[in-house]
Design an enzyme around this catalytic site. Structure first.
Site, PDB file in Angstrom:
ATOM      1  N   GLY A  13       1.312  -1.866   4.095  1.00 54.02           N
ATOM      2  CA  GLY A  13       1.820  -0.519   3.909  1.00 54.02           C
ATOM      3  C   GLY A  13       3.044  -0.279   4.765  1.00 54.02           C
ATOM      4  O   GLY A  13       4.187  -0.245   4.275  1.00 54.02           O
ATOM      5  N   MET A  52      -9.152   7.952  -0.023  1.00 54.49           N
ATOM      6  CA  MET A  52      -9.982   8.352   1.132  1.00 54.49           C
ATOM      7  C   MET A  52     -10.559   9.742   0.898  1.00 54.49           C
ATOM      8  O   MET A  52      -9.875  10.623   0.375  1.00 54.49           O
ATOM      9  CB  MET A  52      -9.134   8.378   2.397  1.00 54.49           C
ATOM     10  N   ASP A  69      -6.299  -6.485   4.530  1.00 47.44           N
ATOM     11  CA  ASP A  69      -5.698  -5.138   4.547  1.00 47.44           C
ATOM     12  C   ASP A  69      -5.710  -4.577   5.966  1.00 47.44           C
ATOM     13  O   ASP A  69      -6.776  -4.404   6.561  1.00 47.44           O
ATOM     14  CB  ASP A  69      -6.533  -4.242   3.615  1.00 47.44           C
ATOM     15  N   GLY A  70      -4.511  -4.293   6.465  1.00 46.98           N
ATOM     16  CA  GLY A  70      -4.393  -3.640   7.769  1.00 46.98           C
ATOM     17  C   GLY A  70      -3.560  -4.426   8.754  1.00 46.98           C
ATOM     18  O   GLY A  70      -3.920  -5.530   9.140  1.00 46.98           O
ATOM     19  N   GLY A  71      -2.422  -3.860   9.126  1.00 47.07           N
ATOM     20  CA  GLY A  71      -1.585  -4.484  10.150  1.00 47.07           C
ATOM     21  C   GLY A  71      -0.927  -5.786   9.719  1.00 47.07           C
ATOM     22  O   GLY A  71      -0.499  -6.578  10.548  1.00 47.07           O
ATOM     23  N   SER A  83       0.855  -1.193   0.000  1.00 53.56           N
ATOM     24  CA  SER A  83       0.000   0.000   0.000  1.00 53.56           C
ATOM     25  C   SER A  83       0.885   1.234   0.000  1.00 53.56           C
ATOM     26  O   SER A  83       1.691   1.435   0.917  1.00 53.56           O
ATOM     27  CB  SER A  83      -0.879   0.007   1.252  1.00 53.56           C
ATOM     28  N   ASP A  99      -4.804   3.516  -1.731  1.00 56.09           N
ATOM     29  CA  ASP A  99      -5.876   3.852  -0.787  1.00 56.09           C
ATOM     30  C   ASP A  99      -6.454   5.224  -1.079  1.00 56.09           C
ATOM     31  O   ASP A  99      -5.767   6.244  -0.975  1.00 56.09           O
ATOM     32  CB  ASP A  99      -5.323   3.814   0.645  1.00 56.09           C
ATOM     33  N   PHE A 105      -6.206   4.922   8.256  1.00 49.15           N
ATOM     34  CA  PHE A 105      -4.796   5.228   8.535  1.00 49.15           C
ATOM     35  C   PHE A 105      -3.931   3.977   8.372  1.00 49.15           C
ATOM     36  O   PHE A 105      -4.412   2.863   8.574  1.00 49.15           O
ATOM     37  CB  PHE A 105      -4.644   5.755   9.972  1.00 49.15           C
ATOM     38  N   GLY A 106      -2.674   4.215   8.044  1.00 46.35           N
ATOM     39  CA  GLY A 106      -1.711   3.127   7.987  1.00 46.35           C
ATOM     40  C   GLY A 106      -1.151   2.860   9.380  1.00 46.35           C
ATOM     41  O   GLY A 106      -1.441   3.591  10.333  1.00 46.35           O
ATOM     42  N   MET A 140     -12.306   4.213  -0.287  1.00 41.26           N
ATOM     43  CA  MET A 140     -12.928   4.465   1.023  1.00 41.26           C
ATOM     44  C   MET A 140     -13.645   5.796   0.908  1.00 41.26           C
ATOM     45  O   MET A 140     -13.239   6.806   1.492  1.00 41.26           O
ATOM     46  CB  MET A 140     -11.843   4.495   2.109  1.00 41.26           C
ATOM     47  N   HIS A 177      -8.514   0.933  -3.682  1.00 35.30           N
ATOM     48  CA  HIS A 177      -9.415   0.670  -2.550  1.00 35.30           C
ATOM     49  C   HIS A 177     -10.146   1.973  -2.243  1.00 35.30           C
ATOM     50  O   HIS A 177      -9.546   2.891  -1.686  1.00 35.30           O
ATOM     51  CB  HIS A 177      -8.540   0.180  -1.381  1.00 35.30           C
ATOM     52  N   HIS A 210      -1.333  -1.494  -4.162  1.00 40.82           N
ATOM     53  CA  HIS A 210      -2.587  -1.122  -3.485  1.00 40.82           C
ATOM     54  C   HIS A 210      -2.621   0.392  -3.268  1.00 40.82           C
ATOM     55  O   HIS A 210      -1.691   0.976  -2.713  1.00 40.82           O
ATOM     56  CB  HIS A 210      -2.652  -1.861  -2.145  1.00 40.82           C
ATOM     57  N   MET A 245     -11.052  -6.057   5.873  1.00 41.84           N
ATOM     58  CA  MET A 245     -10.252  -5.073   6.619  1.00 41.84           C
ATOM     59  C   MET A 245      -9.896  -5.666   7.976  1.00 41.84           C
ATOM     60  O   MET A 245     -10.776  -6.103   8.719  1.00 41.84           O
ATOM     61  CB  MET A 245     -11.034  -3.772   6.831  1.00 41.84           C
TER      62      MET A 245
HETATM   63  C1  DX5 Z   1      -6.148   1.597   5.812  1.00 43.89           C
HETATM   64  C2  DX5 Z   1      -5.728   1.271   4.417  1.00 43.89           C
HETATM   65  C3  DX5 Z   1      -4.629   0.291   4.332  1.00 43.89           C
HETATM   66  C4  DX5 Z   1      -3.371   0.722   4.974  1.00 43.89           C
HETATM   67  C5  DX5 Z   1      -2.629  -0.489   5.392  1.00 43.89           C
HETATM   68  O1  DX5 Z   1      -7.241   2.418   5.769  1.00 43.89           O
HETATM   69  O2  DX5 Z   1      -6.814   0.731   3.689  1.00 43.89           O
HETATM   70  O3  DX5 Z   1      -4.405  -0.121   2.995  1.00 43.89           O
HETATM   71  O4  DX5 Z   1      -2.563   1.489   4.149  1.00 43.89           O
HETATM   72  O5  DX5 Z   1      -1.521  -0.066   6.052  1.00 43.89           O
HETATM   73  P1  DX5 Z   1      -0.731  -0.945   7.101  1.00 43.89           P
HETATM   74  O6  DX5 Z   1      -0.227  -2.137   6.371  1.00 43.89           O
HETATM   75  O7  DX5 Z   1       0.308  -0.025   7.542  1.00 43.89           O
HETATM   76  O8  DX5 Z   1      -1.715  -1.327   8.197  1.00 43.89           O
HETATM   77 ZN    ZN Z   2      -6.400  -0.270   1.711  1.00 46.24          ZN
END
Ligand code: DX5
Ligand code: ZN
Length: 224
Positions: free
Chosen positions: A196, A36, A174-176, A7, A34, A142-143, A67, A65, A32, A136
């Site tokens: 990310g 927003m 996606d996420g963490g 990401s 993002d 947020f990353g 959002m 993606h 990927h 998710m």
């Molecule tokens: C969060 C995003 C993710 C994010 C993932 O809203 O959709 O794609 O960038 O980041 P990490 O891998 O740092 O959790």
């Molecule tokens: Zn994402």
């Protein structure tokens, strides 16, 4: 097949092309992106012009993606800018069936995304339309947030639903996703891994991508 989708949210936006190429050199096969809007999620990122520039920087599929609210209004612009995959949130689409068809009509693969608090069961009526489901594993916006382990069972559930109905959608997470969580998500059935912070947060994106993919591939081999 396991794929890594870095990401760019955690990348250096002043050097996007280099960062994407570095991740690609480490084995990334999807990028990927993002998007927003400051309404659906409490953050603002990028729009079609950046996707258009990214399109010139890589041949990898761009996984957008969304959002955002009113996704229907923006799908044509993202498709035209060079998006290959477009995912929309279950929680943001009043006419989800129509929106997913809208994505496909614009020549993109269509994905549906569920937030951590949304059950996988809610997707029953669209599983035969989508090319992928994005689970998710953090609340979007947020990353570098902490992985929410209670989302793992939804990846297992989707794997079972897919087999039971003979469908072929892919499962993305996606996420963490990082070295300490990647084994669990792969064991739970995730095939496309968004990361990310773990790729771009610190150190060398090429090596980071290599390490993540190695751990993911080992987990996938152990599964069978
Ligand atoms: C969060 C995003 C993710 C994010 C993932 O809203 O959709 O794609 O960038 O980041 P990490 O891998 O740092 O959790
Ligand atoms: Zn994402």
């Amino acid at each position: 097949m396991i794929e890594l989708a870095p990401s760019i949210l955690s990348a250096d936006f002043a050097h996007l092309a280099e960062q994407v190429r570095a991740a690609e050199a480490g084995g990334a096969t999807v990028i990927h992106v993002d998007i927003m809007d400051g309404h659906f999620v409490p953050n603002l990122t990028i729009g079609p012009p950046v996707v258009k520039s990214l399109r010139k920087a890589t041949d990898l599929p761009l996984d957008c993606h969304l959002m955002i609210e009113n996704a229907d209004d923006y799908i044509p612009a993202f498709a035209e800018a060079g998006a290959n995959w477009i995912s929309v949130h279950y929680e943001a689409c009043r006419l989800l069936n129509r929106t997913l068809h809208h994505v496909k009509d614009h020549g993109c693969l269509a994905g549906v995304v569920i937030n951590p608090a949304t059950p996988a069961d809610f997707l029953t009526e669209v599983l035969d339309i989508v090319d992928y489901v994005l689970v998710m594993s953090v609340n979007p916006g947020f990353g570098a947030q902490k992985f929410i382990p209670s989302t793992l069972h939804k990846m297992r559930q989707l794997t079972d639903m897919r087999a039971a109905r003979g469908l072929s959608f892919r499962i993305e997470v996606d996420g963490g996703v990082a070295l300490d969580t990647v084994t669990d998500v792969v064991r739970a059935g995730a095939e496309i891994l968004v990361a990310g912070n773990a790729v771009f947060g610190s150190g060398d994106p090429t090596r980071n991508a290599q390490h993540l993919l190695k751990a993911a591939t080992e987990a996938a081999l152990q599964k069978v």
